[in-house]
Enzyme design. Structure first.
Site, mmCIF file in Angstrom:
data_model
loop_
_atom_site.group_PDB
_atom_site.id
_atom_site.type_symbol
_atom_site.label_atom_id
_atom_site.label_comp_id
_atom_site.label_asym_id
_atom_site.label_seq_id
_atom_site.Cartn_x
_atom_site.Cartn_y
_atom_site.Cartn_z
ATOM 1 N N GLU A 1 -34.661 -16.736 -10.527
ATOM 2 C CA GLU A 1 -35.357 -17.902 -11.065
ATOM 3 C C GLU A 1 -35.867 -18.823 -9.951
ATOM 4 O O GLU A 1 -36.867 -19.508 -10.103
ATOM 5 C CB GLU A 1 -34.411 -18.681 -12.007
ATOM 6 C CG GLU A 1 -35.113 -19.116 -13.272
ATOM 7 C CD GLU A 1 -34.165 -19.631 -14.344
ATOM 8 O OE1 GLU A 1 -34.039 -18.955 -15.371
ATOM 9 O OE2 GLU A 1 -33.562 -20.706 -14.156
ATOM 10 N N HIS B 1 -21.154 6.019 -8.987
ATOM 11 C CA HIS B 1 -21.368 7.151 -9.889
ATOM 12 C C HIS B 1 -22.526 6.872 -10.840
ATOM 13 O O HIS B 1 -22.612 7.476 -11.906
ATOM 14 C CB HIS B 1 -20.069 7.455 -10.650
ATOM 15 C CG HIS B 1 -18.945 7.781 -9.711
ATOM 16 N ND1 HIS B 1 -18.619 9.071 -9.351
ATOM 17 C CD2 HIS B 1 -18.113 6.968 -9.007
ATOM 18 C CE1 HIS B 1 -17.612 9.042 -8.481
ATOM 19 N NE2 HIS B 1 -17.289 7.773 -8.249
ATOM 20 N N LYS C 1 -40.641 -20.981 -23.598
ATOM 21 C CA LYS C 1 -40.001 -21.999 -24.445
ATOM 22 C C LYS C 1 -41.042 -22.637 -25.363
ATOM 23 O O LYS C 1 -40.787 -22.904 -26.531
ATOM 24 C CB LYS C 1 -39.364 -23.097 -23.584
ATOM 25 C CG LYS C 1 -38.053 -22.705 -22.935
ATOM 26 C CD LYS C 1 -37.430 -23.922 -22.250
ATOM 27 C CE LYS C 1 -36.208 -23.545 -21.441
ATOM 28 N NZ LYS C 1 -35.672 -24.658 -20.671
HETATM 29 O O1 PA5 Z 1 -31.273 -22.713 -13.741
HETATM 30 C C1 PA5 Z 1 -31.876 -23.276 -14.642
HETATM 31 O O2 PA5 Z 1 -32.465 -24.359 -14.484
HETATM 32 C C2 PA5 Z 1 -31.899 -22.678 -16.034
HETATM 33 O O3 PA5 Z 1 -31.350 -21.416 -16.038
HETATM 34 C C3 PA5 Z 1 -31.130 -23.565 -17.004
HETATM 35 O O4 PA5 Z 1 -29.807 -23.675 -16.574
HETATM 36 C C4 PA5 Z 1 -31.164 -22.998 -18.415
HETATM 37 O O5 PA5 Z 1 -32.483 -22.844 -18.833
HETATM 38 C C5 PA5 Z 1 -30.445 -23.926 -19.379
HETATM 39 O O6 PA5 Z 1 -30.997 -25.205 -19.314
HETATM 40 P P1 PA5 Z 1 -30.224 -26.469 -19.837
HETATM 41 O O7 PA5 Z 1 -29.007 -26.651 -19.024
HETATM 42 O O8 PA5 Z 1 -31.177 -27.582 -19.700
HETATM 43 O O9 PA5 Z 1 -29.875 -26.189 -21.280
#
Ligand code: PA5
Length: 476
Positions: A302, A331, A445
């Site tokens: 990410e 394996h 989203k």
């Molecule tokens: O690393 C990130 O920013 C994302 O993976 C968030 O943690 C994830 O989308 C969840 O978001 P939130 O904590 O706002 O619910």
């Protein structure tokens, strides 16, 4: 309680990053990284480390200061202490950066069968991390917990993530129904101090709550209340975790890239990325560290998978993180790693001392072909297999690095996670991208909001509908 002085403990528990078998000196092949290449990046890396320090001082990288947040840690410990006695089941509602750290810590630092142990054996609540909304799976959680003795911890930085908020609304209705008047004792909220729907609800419902500090993104939040609170509830020593992170922080300040574990590891991965190695495999030879690889997978993917660089050019960067488990995946995956395409840089993780030991019985004399195993321990076997893997990879000119963890404990885990976070920051700067946003996730989203009828997202819904009408051409 430690048996050693601080300095002795640090010496014994220091994790190391070894990149011998990533270097041309060992691999011999032309495509391998050379000392000259590393030297040619020394100045750039020094500038990056200095820039990181500057950004940190300016308050732009607050995740780096989490190991020093003593007051927050105390608050977490005090609440966790209370909660431990109030529940048998502690259910985390969260996703991505709001759940993966807690999962990794539990897998690493608790008995592998913690949730299956009796209450006396485990001395802490069971922990279930609900990081998916599969209806069958989520519903099943309510079937296995005792309503009166269950506490939910909803974790969301934004306080608006559809998956987590849906889980929260379901859990809230459930406890209102089952617990009655005092239902608010069974929900604890971890979210932003001021913004988001969750914070508004906290204020209204008077739930106990913890704060995700400003500017700390989900995937860099494991050392905040996001990861620390669940860890403390199940009995993990969060002071040791933070002490380990601080110890790593000292090392990550070193401006000489070859002496800085986060920077040198980032540079090695970067140089191989530039040579076409688009895959970054993390392969711990330890079941305890299995989910560290999962947590890292999110951190790396990410943070670094980006369309634009900092100047707005379209670059489509990113190195795909892959998790594997030694010896299990010898394996499954290893054949591909050894003989497949030259598109990977592999990091193995060695644990020097396991908590327990298992000896293979020595009565194999009459069993042909098995006698060599008799009397050996499983740690000898796993260690030999790991050495065999690293040497096999090297002999096949496949670059690989080794992280050595003296022992899996809270102190070494704190070091490891902090190092991987800083490594990701350095890699992002080498790639010249924004490490801390995730625009690609946001787009999905918005479509989800549109389809579910959220006000303001009608156009997104129309887009999906018109797309769907064209989508019947290639179906068998
Ligand atoms: O690393 C990130 O920013 C994302 O993976 C968030 O943690 C994830 O989308 C969840 O978001 P939130 O904590 O706002 O619910």
């Amino acid at each position: 309680m430690r048996e050693f002085t601080d300095e002795e403990f640090k010496r014994k528990m220091k994790i190391t990053f070894d990149y011998n078998y990533a270097m041309k000196d060992y691999l011999g092949t032309d495509g391998a990284v050379t000392k000259d290449e590393i030297n040619s990046y020394k100045d750039k890396c020094r500038d990056i480390i200095i820039e990181i320090k500057k950004q940190r001082q300016d308050g732009a990288l607050p995740y780096m200061d989490l190991p020093y947040a003593a007051e927050e840690a105390l608050e977490v410990k005090q609440l966790a202490q209370k909660v431990r006695y109030m529940c048998d089941d502690f259910v985390v509602l969260g996703i991505g950066g709001s759940s993966l750290g807690a999962i990794a810590l539990m897998q690493a630092l608790k008995n592998p069968f913690h949730n299956m142990q009796t209450a006396d054996e485990r001395e802490a609540p069971r922990m279930i991390v609900a990081d998916n909304i599969d209806p069958d799976w989520f519903k099943a959680i309510f079937d296995v917990v005792d309503d009166d003795r269950t506490i939910f911890n909803v974790i969301s930085k934004s306080g608006s993530t559809a998956e987590t908020m849906s889980q929260f609304l379901i859990a809230l209705a459930h406890i209102k129904d089952k617990i009655g008047a005092n239902y608010n004792n069974n929900m604890i909220v971890t979210t932003d101090a001021k913004s988001g729907a969750l914070r508004t609800i906290v204020n209204k419902e008077e739930f106990a709550s913890l704060v995700v500090p400003d500017g700390v993104g989900g995937r860099f939040s494991v050392l905040s209340a996001v990861g620390l609170f669940p860890a403390a509830v199940i009995g993990i020593d969060i002071d040791e975790l933070l002490a380990g992170a601080r110890f790593m922080d000292e090392q990550c300040q070193n401006e000489d890239v070859t002496q800085n574990p986060a920077a040198i590891s980032a540079l090695i991965y970067y140089l191989y990325y530039k040579k076409g190695r688009n895959i970054n495999v993390m392969m711990p030879y330890s079941s305890a560290l299995r989910d560290i690889a999962d947590w890292y997978r999110q951190l790396w993917a990410e943070s670094l998978g980006k369309k634009h660089d900092l100047k707005g050019n379209i670059v489509h960067t990113g190195q795909t993180p892959v998790k594997a488990l030694g010896v299990t995946d010898q394996h499954s995956q290893l054949q591909l790693y050894v003989e497949g395409p030259d598109d990977k840089i592999i990091t193995l993780i060695r644990v020097l001392e396991f908590e327990g030991e298992v000896v293979i019985p020595d009565d194999t004399n009459n069993i042909q072909g098995l006698d060599y195993l008799g009397g050996k321990t499983l740690s000898e076997l796993i260690g030999a297999e790991l050495t065999a893997t690293e040497i096999t990879l090297m002999k096949n000119q496949k670059p690989n690095c080794m992280i050595t963890v003296p022992k899996v404990n809270a102190f070494t885990l704190g070091q490891l996670m902090y190092m991987l976070e800083v490594q990701t920051s350095v890699m992002g700067m080498l790639m010249n991208i924004d490490t801390y946003d995730q625009p690609g996730v946001e787009q999905g989203k918005l479509y989800t909001y549109g389809m579910l009828g959220r006000t303001g997202f009608e156009e997104k819904n129309e887009e999906i509908k018109s797309q769907r009408q064209k989508d019947n051409r290639f179906v068998v």
